[in-house]
Scaffold this motif. Sequence first.
Motif, PDB file in Angstrom:
ATOM      1  N   LYS A  48       0.821  -1.215   0.000  1.00  0.00           N
ATOM      2  CA  LYS A  48       0.000   0.000   0.000  1.00  0.00           C
ATOM      3  C   LYS A  48       0.852   1.261   0.000  1.00  0.00           C
ATOM      4  N   LEU A  49       2.178   1.084  -0.035  1.00  0.00           N
ATOM      5  CA  LEU A  49       3.099   2.216  -0.072  1.00  0.00           C
ATOM      6  C   LEU A  49       3.893   2.190  -1.373  1.00  0.00           C
ATOM      7  N   SER A  50       4.118   3.368  -1.944  1.00  0.00           N
ATOM      8  CA  SER A  50       4.913   3.514  -3.167  1.00  0.00           C
ATOM      9  C   SER A  50       6.007   4.548  -2.935  1.00  0.00           C
ATOM     10  N   LEU A  51       7.016   4.513  -3.788  1.00  0.00           N
ATOM     11  CA  LEU A  51       8.142   5.437  -3.685  1.00  0.00           C
ATOM     12  C   LEU A  51       8.187   6.332  -4.918  1.00  0.00           C
ATOM     13  N   MET A  52       8.256   7.638  -4.710  1.00  0.00           N
ATOM     14  CA  MET A  52       8.327   8.608  -5.801  1.00  0.00           C
ATOM     15  C   MET A  52       9.769   9.015  -6.037  1.00  0.00           C
ATOM     16  N   ARG A  53      10.278   8.768  -7.252  1.00  0.00           N
ATOM     17  CA  ARG A  53      11.639   9.193  -7.604  1.00  0.00           C
ATOM     18  C   ARG A  53      11.689  10.698  -7.811  1.00  0.00           C
ATOM     19  N   ARG A  54      12.757  11.313  -7.355  1.00  0.00           N
ATOM     20  CA  ARG A  54      12.944  12.745  -7.560  1.00  0.00           C
ATOM     21  C   ARG A  54      13.671  13.000  -8.870  1.00  0.00           C
ATOM     22  N   VAL A  55      13.436  14.167  -9.419  1.00  0.00           N
ATOM     23  CA  VAL A  55      14.209  14.676 -10.552  1.00  0.00           C
ATOM     24  C   VAL A  55      15.224  15.659  -9.970  1.00  0.00           C
ATOM     25  N   VAL A  56      16.511  15.479 -10.293  1.00  0.00           N
ATOM     26  CA  VAL A  56      17.570  16.262  -9.656  1.00  0.00           C
ATOM     27  C   VAL A  56      18.573  16.734 -10.712  1.00  0.00           C
ATOM     28  N   THR A  57      19.026  17.969 -10.575  1.00  0.00           N
ATOM     29  CA  THR A  57      20.067  18.488 -11.479  1.00  0.00           C
ATOM     30  C   THR A  57      21.436  18.046 -10.966  1.00  0.00           C
ATOM     31  N   ARG A  58      21.624  16.737 -10.946  1.00  0.00           N
ATOM     32  CA  ARG A  58      22.859  16.126 -10.459  1.00  0.00           C
ATOM     33  C   ARG A  58      23.337  15.148 -11.518  1.00  0.00           C
ATOM     34  N   ALA A  59      24.627  14.961 -11.617  1.00  0.00           N
ATOM     35  CA  ALA A  59      25.166  14.033 -12.609  1.00  0.00           C
ATOM     36  C   ALA A  59      24.629  12.627 -12.371  1.00  0.00           C
ATOM     37  N   GLY A  63      25.812   8.847  -7.634  1.00  0.00           N
ATOM     38  CA  GLY A  63      25.566   7.852  -6.595  1.00  0.00           C
ATOM     39  C   GLY A  63      24.494   8.301  -5.620  1.00  0.00           C
ATOM     40  N   GLY A  64      24.320   7.485  -4.568  1.00  0.00           N
ATOM     41  CA  GLY A  64      23.304   7.797  -3.574  1.00  0.00           C
ATOM     42  C   GLY A  64      21.945   7.279  -3.997  1.00  0.00           C
ATOM     43  N   GLU A  65      20.916   8.107  -3.860  1.00  0.00           N
ATOM     44  CA  GLU A  65      19.542   7.702  -4.148  1.00  0.00           C
ATOM     45  C   GLU A  65      19.325   7.392  -5.631  1.00  0.00           C
ATOM     46  N   ASP A  66      18.236   6.706  -5.898  1.00  0.00           N
ATOM     47  CA  ASP A  66      17.810   6.420  -7.268  1.00  0.00           C
ATOM     48  C   ASP A  66      16.978   7.611  -7.753  1.00  0.00           C
ATOM     49  N   TYR A  67      17.514   8.405  -8.666  1.00  0.00           N
ATOM     50  CA  TYR A  67      16.859   9.641  -9.102  1.00  0.00           C
ATOM     51  C   TYR A  67      16.956   9.782 -10.610  1.00  0.00           C
ATOM     52  N   ASP A  68      16.168  10.698 -11.153  1.00  0.00           N
ATOM     53  CA  ASP A  68      16.230  11.021 -12.571  1.00  0.00           C
ATOM     54  C   ASP A  68      17.096  12.267 -12.740  1.00  0.00           C
ATOM     55  N   ALA A  69      18.225  12.113 -13.390  1.00  0.00           N
ATOM     56  CA  ALA A  69      19.171  13.212 -13.555  1.00  0.00           C
ATOM     57  C   ALA A  69      18.817  14.046 -14.782  1.00  0.00           C
ATOM     58  N   VAL A  70      18.810  15.367 -14.618  1.00  0.00           N
ATOM     59  CA  VAL A  70      18.573  16.287 -15.733  1.00  0.00           C
ATOM     60  C   VAL A  70      19.534  17.467 -15.609  1.00  0.00           C
ATOM     61  N   SER A  71      19.675  18.204 -16.702  1.00  0.00           N
ATOM     62  CA  SER A  71      20.488  19.411 -16.689  1.00  0.00           C
ATOM     63  C   SER A  71      19.675  20.579 -16.126  1.00  0.00           C
ATOM     64  N   GLU A  72      20.350  21.679 -15.854  1.00  0.00           N
ATOM     65  CA  GLU A  72      19.660  22.891 -15.377  1.00  0.00           C
ATOM     66  C   GLU A  72      18.630  23.353 -16.410  1.00  0.00           C
ATOM     67  N   VAL A  73      19.007  23.315 -17.680  1.00  0.00           N
ATOM     68  CA  VAL A  73      18.086  23.752 -18.739  1.00  0.00           C
ATOM     69  C   VAL A  73      16.880  22.831 -18.810  1.00  0.00           C
ATOM     70  N   GLU A  74      17.114  21.536 -18.762  1.00  0.00           N
ATOM     71  CA  GLU A  74      16.004  20.575 -18.799  1.00  0.00           C
ATOM     72  C   GLU A  74      15.065  20.779 -17.625  1.00  0.00           C
ATOM     73  N   PHE A  75      15.642  21.043 -16.465  1.00  0.00           N
ATOM     74  CA  PHE A  75      14.810  21.251 -15.278  1.00  0.00           C
ATOM     75  C   PHE A  75      13.937  22.497 -15.450  1.00  0.00           C
ATOM     76  N   SER A  76      14.539  23.588 -15.929  1.00  0.00           N
ATOM     77  CA  SER A  76      13.784  24.822 -16.146  1.00  0.00           C
ATOM     78  C   SER A  76      12.640  24.602 -17.132  1.00  0.00           C
ATOM     79  N   ASN A  77      12.904  23.811 -18.174  1.00  0.00           N
ATOM     80  CA  ASN A  77      11.853  23.510 -19.153  1.00  0.00           C
ATOM     81  C   ASN A  77      10.715  22.721 -18.514  1.00  0.00           C
ATOM     82  N   LYS A  78      11.059  21.788 -17.644  1.00  0.00           N
ATOM     83  CA  LYS A  78      10.029  20.999 -16.970  1.00  0.00           C
ATOM     84  C   LYS A  78       9.185  21.872 -16.049  1.00  0.00           C
ATOM     85  N   VAL A  79       9.818  22.816 -15.371  1.00  0.00           N
ATOM     86  CA  VAL A  79       9.070  23.745 -14.520  1.00  0.00           C
ATOM     87  C   VAL A  79       8.079  24.534 -15.370  1.00  0.00           C
ATOM     88  N   ALA A  80       8.549  25.055 -16.513  1.00  0.00           N
ATOM     89  CA  ALA A  80       7.687  25.840 -17.390  1.00  0.00           C
ATOM     90  C   ALA A  80       6.531  25.016 -17.948  1.00  0.00           C
TER      91      ALA A  80
END
Length: 204
Positions: A48-59, A63-80
């Motif tokens: 009954k519990l799920s895990l939401m992956r974060r999108v991070v402007t990190r290479a 390492g560390g958490e399981d995340y979706d890596a994007v560039s600063e430009v890609e992140f800004s586009n996603k916000v828009a």
Amino acid sequence: MRASAPAPASTLVGATPAAPKGPVIAVVGPSGVGKDSVMEALVARDPKLSLMRRVVTRAPAAGGEDYDAVSEVEFSNKVAQGVFALHWRAHGLHYGIPSAIEAMRAEGQGVLVNLSRAVLVQAQAGFGDFIVLSLSARPEILAERLARRGREDAAEIQRRLARARQPLPAGLRCWHQIDNSGDLAEAVAAARAAIYSAAKPVRA
């Protein structure tokens, strides 16, 4: 420890068409406290519990958490484009929680997310049904874990230990302190008990 103010009722019922929206469960704590381990163990134990992956402007190879890596430009586009239900900046990086979290909640799932302390009040206002699990560990345990992973020098470890003592922001309606100094199974059991004490009614 729990906040004194009552929390909105949550319902964890599994995926059914009539299921009420599940809660967002924010997991916060200092580096080395074991947030990813606790979240992964909770999801593995409880369907009954799920895990939401974060999108991070990190290479991607950082390492560390399981995340979706994007560039600063890609992140800004996603916000828009309105891709995120929540986004913020911390430690020189941008973080985003995809709007897909609402589809997961619509199935009655409790959704675990790794959030920064500074964005908790904003997240509570946006998500409404919101539980905070604040993980902690003894300073010597945190220092040992940080040294073992080898990503910080001694000075940075001391800075991270100092930040670990920062309190949660005022205004949170439902939060629980979880000690993860020892056995992971004990911390997971305490976290699960905290989630279900806030989520009423709960159907197996």
